[in-house]
Design a protein around this motif. Structure first.
Motif, short mmCIF file in Angstrom:
data_model
loop_
_atom_site.label_atom_id
_atom_site.label_comp_id
_atom_site.label_asym_id
_atom_site.label_seq_id
_atom_site.Cartn_x
_atom_site.Cartn_y
_atom_site.Cartn_z
N TYR A 97 0.72 -1.12 -0.27
CA TYR A 97 0.46 -0.58 -0.57
C TYR A 97 0.55 1.25 -0.11
O TYR A 97 1.55 0.96 1.10
CB TYR A 97 -1.54 0.27 1.33
CG TYR A 97 -1.62 -1.24 1.24
CD1 TYR A 97 -2.86 -1.33 0.46
CD2 TYR A 97 -1.43 -2.75 1.48
CE1 TYR A 97 -4.15 -2.44 0.67
CE2 TYR A 97 -2.37 -3.21 1.62
CZ TYR A 97 -3.44 -3.16 1.07
OH TYR A 97 -3.66 -4.88 1.24
N VAL A 98 0.21 2.67 -0.37
CA VAL A 98 1.02 3.78 -1.04
C VAL A 98 0.13 4.46 -0.14
O VAL A 98 -1.21 4.84 -0.43
CB VAL A 98 1.34 4.21 -1.96
CG1 VAL A 98 2.08 5.69 -2.17
CG2 VAL A 98 2.63 2.92 -2.31
N VAL A 103 -0.95 11.49 -5.15
CA VAL A 103 -2.31 11.11 -6.22
C VAL A 103 -3.31 10.92 -4.97
O VAL A 103 -3.51 10.73 -4.35
CB VAL A 103 -2.26 10.38 -7.15
CG1 VAL A 103 -3.16 9.74 -7.39
CG2 VAL A 103 -1.15 10.28 -8.36
N MET A 104 -4.44 11.80 -5.94
CA MET A 104 -5.83 11.69 -4.62
C MET A 104 -6.60 10.07 -4.72
O MET A 104 -6.62 10.19 -6.01
CB MET A 104 -7.28 12.85 -4.77
CG MET A 104 -6.67 13.67 -4.06
SD MET A 104 -6.83 12.70 -2.18
CE MET A 104 -9.01 13.10 -2.24
N ARG A 137 5.49 -5.34 -3.90
CA ARG A 137 6.50 -4.26 -3.29
C ARG A 137 7.02 -2.90 -3.52
O ARG A 137 7.79 -1.67 -4.00
CB ARG A 137 7.62 -4.39 -2.72
CG ARG A 137 7.83 -3.29 -1.40
CD ARG A 137 8.57 -4.28 -0.60
NE ARG A 137 8.96 -4.00 0.92
CZ ARG A 137 9.99 -3.47 2.32
NH1 ARG A 137 10.34 -4.89 2.13
NH2 ARG A 137 9.82 -3.19 2.74
N LEU A 138 8.19 -3.72 -5.06
CA LEU A 138 8.98 -3.17 -6.16
C LEU A 138 7.60 -1.84 -6.36
O LEU A 138 8.14 -0.61 -7.33
CB LEU A 138 9.22 -4.28 -7.31
CG LEU A 138 10.09 -3.21 -7.70
CD1 LEU A 138 11.65 -2.64 -7.11
CD2 LEU A 138 10.53 -4.60 -9.22
N GLU A 139 6.57 -2.13 -7.93
CA GLU A 139 5.75 -1.19 -7.88
C GLU A 139 5.55 -0.19 -7.33
O GLU A 139 4.76 0.77 -7.09
CB GLU A 139 4.21 -2.18 -8.80
CG GLU A 139 4.31 -2.84 -9.77
CD GLU A 139 2.79 -3.45 -10.12
OE1 GLU A 139 2.28 -2.70 -9.92
OE2 GLU A 139 3.58 -4.90 -10.08
N ALA A 140 4.94 -0.87 -5.94
CA ALA A 140 4.26 0.52 -4.63
C ALA A 140 5.73 2.06 -4.94
O ALA A 140 5.28 2.84 -4.91
CB ALA A 140 4.56 -0.68 -3.90
N GLN A 141 6.89 1.07 -4.69
CA GLN A 141 7.61 1.25 -4.38
C GLN A 141 8.55 2.45 -5.63
O GLN A 141 8.73 4.02 -5.88
CB GLN A 141 9.44 1.39 -4.62
CG GLN A 141 9.63 0.04 -2.68
CD GLN A 141 10.15 -0.60 -2.72
OE1 GLN A 141 10.79 -1.36 -3.38
NE2 GLN A 141 10.87 -1.30 -1.36
N ASP A 142 8.75 1.96 -6.80
CA ASP A 142 8.69 2.53 -8.29
C ASP A 142 7.18 3.64 -8.48
O ASP A 142 7.63 4.74 -8.61
CB ASP A 142 7.88 1.63 -9.28
CG ASP A 142 9.10 0.96 -9.54
OD1 ASP A 142 10.46 1.06 -9.56
OD2 ASP A 142 9.03 0.07 -10.75
N THR A 144 5.84 5.33 -4.78
CA THR A 144 6.46 6.53 -4.51
C THR A 144 7.49 7.40 -5.55
O THR A 144 7.56 8.57 -4.88
CB THR A 144 6.84 5.85 -3.38
OG1 THR A 144 7.69 4.64 -3.34
CG2 THR A 144 5.33 5.07 -2.66
N ALA A 145 8.30 6.57 -6.14
CA ALA A 145 9.24 7.34 -6.72
C ALA A 145 8.96 8.37 -7.34
O ALA A 145 9.85 9.52 -7.38
CB ALA A 145 10.50 6.99 -7.26
N ALA A 146 7.98 7.83 -7.72
CA ALA A 146 7.97 9.37 -8.96
C ALA A 146 6.32 10.68 -7.88
O ALA A 146 6.18 11.52 -8.88
CB ALA A 146 6.84 8.55 -9.93
#
Ligand SMILES: [Zn+2]
Length: 164
Positions: A97-98, A103-104, A137-142, A144-146
């Protein structure tokens, strides 16, 4: 003969009219599907199925379900969550989860601009900070990076529900 033709024409008009009505209601203006708790529109890639006190609802985002449970002083279970990128249904335990990204998660589609501005300044938002769901987790981290935000696990997310 003439009256039969009139009857036929009237019948045809009724059928066409009914067809237009059905098209108008279901295709041109489908009934909005809204969150069981806050009545915001449901988005396929953010919505969740949640259960509070044994009652199952389709909810706009995980944050809304947890907020509702805390307000009701009841335990909440997430049943199904949806991947933000693909809208694929997933089990909440394995998802990431992010929180607090730019992003709303829940949009105020039904509101006018000035209404939104006025309410966002004074009113507390039950779906904020928005919570988005990712399959890995990787997709979530990608993400948050953006877009900013923090990646949390299911256990961390559920620790925000006060009544277990
Ligand atoms: Zn909601």
């Amino acid at each position: 003969m003439n009256s039969r033709r009139i009857a036929l024409t009237v019948t045809l008009l009724i059928i066409v009219g009914a067809g237009v009505y059905v098209w108008y209601r279901n295709v041109a203006h489908p009934t909005p599907v809204t969150c069981g708790y806050c009545l915001r529109p449901l988005h396929a890639n953010v919505k969740v199925v949640a259960e509070i006190d044994g009652k199952r609802e389709e909810v706009c985002c995980p944050r809304c379900a947890i907020t509702e449970a805390n307000q009701e002083h009841k335990p909440v279970r997430l049943i199904t969550v949806h991947d933000y990128s693909t809208a694929k249904a997933m089990s909440p335990q394995s998802a990431w989860y992010v929180e607090a990204s730019r992003v709303m998660a829940c949009e105020h589609n039904g509101m006018h601009m000035d209404e939104m501005k006025a309410t966002s300044e004074i009113a507390y938002d039950r779906c904020s900070p928005g919570t988005l769901t990712f399959a890995t987790r990787l997709e979530a981290q990608d993400f948050t990076a953006a877009n900013g935000g923090t990646v949390i696990s299911f256990v961390q997310l559920m620790s925000e529900a006060h009544f277990q």
